[in-house]
Design a protein around this motif. Structure first.
Motif, mmCIF file in Angstrom:
data_model
loop_
_atom_site.group_PDB
_atom_site.id
_atom_site.type_symbol
_atom_site.label_atom_id
_atom_site.label_comp_id
_atom_site.label_asym_id
_atom_site.label_seq_id
_atom_site.Cartn_x
_atom_site.Cartn_y
_atom_site.Cartn_z
ATOM 1 N N ALA A 83 137.443 44.264 -0.618
ATOM 2 C CA ALA A 83 136.555 45.078 -1.255
ATOM 3 C C ALA A 83 135.746 44.158 -1.644
ATOM 4 O O ALA A 83 134.269 44.046 -1.733
ATOM 5 C CB ALA A 83 136.977 46.431 -1.344
ATOM 6 N N PRO A 116 135.028 40.553 1.077
ATOM 7 C CA PRO A 116 135.104 40.734 2.795
ATOM 8 C C PRO A 116 134.503 39.930 3.128
ATOM 9 O O PRO A 116 133.745 39.034 2.694
ATOM 10 C CB PRO A 116 134.310 41.648 2.769
ATOM 11 C CG PRO A 116 133.263 41.637 1.872
ATOM 12 C CD PRO A 116 133.595 41.584 0.310
ATOM 13 N N ARG A 167 136.871 44.625 4.861
ATOM 14 C CA ARG A 167 137.024 45.269 3.523
ATOM 15 C C ARG A 167 138.374 44.728 3.002
ATOM 16 O O ARG A 167 139.453 45.289 2.060
ATOM 17 C CB ARG A 167 136.235 45.777 3.274
ATOM 18 C CG ARG A 167 134.820 45.862 3.090
ATOM 19 C CD ARG A 167 134.258 47.105 2.481
ATOM 20 N NE ARG A 167 133.085 46.967 3.642
ATOM 21 C CZ ARG A 167 131.629 47.877 3.607
ATOM 22 N NH1 ARG A 167 132.314 49.511 3.014
ATOM 23 N NH2 ARG A 167 130.143 47.367 3.247
#
Length: 397
Positions: free
Chosen positions: A66, A69, A125
């Motif tokens: 996250a 990415p 992600r």
């Protein structure tokens, strides 16, 4: 008198398993497979996506998170049903839907929930391992394997599998086709105003339901009065199109016994050592098996249970053709006519392991049979049972 077991053997000898037949899938539910089903193709038939998401090369996004990415251009959109062959090039992604064919070169699918769901440049992600969210060709079924065995009952799941394999019909043992005939000048159909001495016909409705509950088809349900010529004409009209004939009424020792008078030359009419249901008959009419039951409603349904249901189900190859037999502790004292096997209505408390007789033993008390969940079977050599003793029963639940 003929014993219950002797008459059961005679009746069972009338039944024969019909030749297998191919039926459309829509007509196969509840029937028994006559042949193994061999898979003509593999399932899945091709590598496909298990998720809505993006087809990728797993090594290229192994470190995605996250916070960091991995961005890849989306160069193809692959809905389920797309048929052209695609190849995933390094450094790109293909948007793909559940069930859609996996492009050559792709080694994983990333769920759309783990991305920004873009259609131009997707941000991935999470990392992925090779093979993640991919359904491999043949992992469910391999072509050439037996997926359903002869003798299985066709279930909704079996039909789903068969359809998925592209098969449009199944080879099955067909349902027995049954003619149910009620006789008696006193009988009228429901909805007709009763005249003095008339009653509403119920045995045909009851036995039709019993036949269908056993897995067979009732194809004709004529009702005739006590006229031999009319009865015989109706019988001749329908019997060529059925596998079994069941009649009710007209088999006792009195006058106006239309079934007995019409079929003396083709049916063996006997007394069976049982209560209820002593007058019985069986034989063939124009080559078709016929079983003649007494007219009192409890006698008719008990006779169906004792003599017909098991061989009828066996003729269709159905598993567990007999009703479950159990023993339970009797909650009361009972008497029974020595020399006859008595079948009494009962209520079984399976949790407590106890059973109570339900209603009078006479053959016209249909109300009690309608609420019973078992039949107590009391042997011919027994004339009384005391509370607390073990009793055999047929579980009707």
């Amino acid at each position: 008198m003929r014993s219950v077991d002797e008459h059961r053997q005679v009746v069972a000898g009338l039944f024969a398993t019909a030749a297998s037949t191919a039926v459309p899938l829509a007509d196969a539910l509840g029937l028994v497979l006559a042949q193994d089903v061999i898979a003509p193709l593999s399932l899945p038939g091709f590598d496909n996506s298990a998720m809505d998401g993006y087809a990728v090369i797993a090594d290229e996004i192994a470190d995605a998170s996250a916070d960091q990415p991995v961005s890849l251009p989306v160069v193809e959109d692959i809905p389920a049903g797309r048929t052209d062959a695609l190849t995933l090039k390094a450094g790109t992604a293909h948007r793909i839907m559940t069930g859609a064919p996996l492009p050559a070169g792709a080694t994983a699918v990333v769920p759309v929930e783990a991305t920004n769901a873009a259609t131009d440049t997707v941000e991935i992600r999470v990392g992925a391992k090779p093979g993640q969210h991919i359904r491999r060709a043949g992992e469910d079924v391999t072509a050439g394997t037996t997926v359903l065995a002869a003798g299985q009952v066709v279930t909704p799941a079996a039909l789903g599998l068969t359809a998925a394999l592209g098969l449009g019909e199944l080879s099955v043992i067909p349902r027995q086709r049954v003619l149910v005939m009620s006789t008696g000048s006193e009988l009228v159909a429901a909805g007709t105003p009763l005249k003095p001495g008339q009653i509403y016909e119920s045995n045909g409705v009851m036995l039709t339901a019993a036949v269908r509950e056993a897995g067979a088809d009732v194809v004709f349900t004529p009702m005739t009065d006590d006229n031999v010529e009319v009865f015989r004409e109706a019988l001749d009209r329908y019997c060529a199109d059925v596998d079994l004939i069941i009649t009710t009424g007209g088999v006792s020792a009195g006058a106006y016994e239309v079934v007995k008078d019409a079929l003396t030359d083709s049916v063996d009419f006997v007394k069976v050592a049982m209560q209820p249901g002593m007058p019985q008959g069986c034989g063939t009419v124009n080559g078709t098996p016929i079983i003649t039951l007494p007219g009192n409603p409890v006698s008719a349904l008990v006779s169906f249970e004792v003599f017909i249901r098991t061989p009828l189900r066996a003729a269709m190859g159905l598993p567990n053709p007999e009703r479950p037999r159990r023993t339970a502790v009797l909650t009361e004292d009972l008497t029974s006519p020595r020399g006859k096997r008595q079948f009494r209505r009962g209520v079984l408390d399976a949790d407590a392991g106890t059973v109570t007789s339900y209603g009078p033993p006479a053959s016209h008390h249909l109300r009690w049979l309608a609420s019973a969940n078992c039949l107590l079977e009391i042997g011919e050599d027994v004339d009384q049972l005391t509370a607390g003793s073990q009793v055999h029963l047929w579980d009707l639940a």
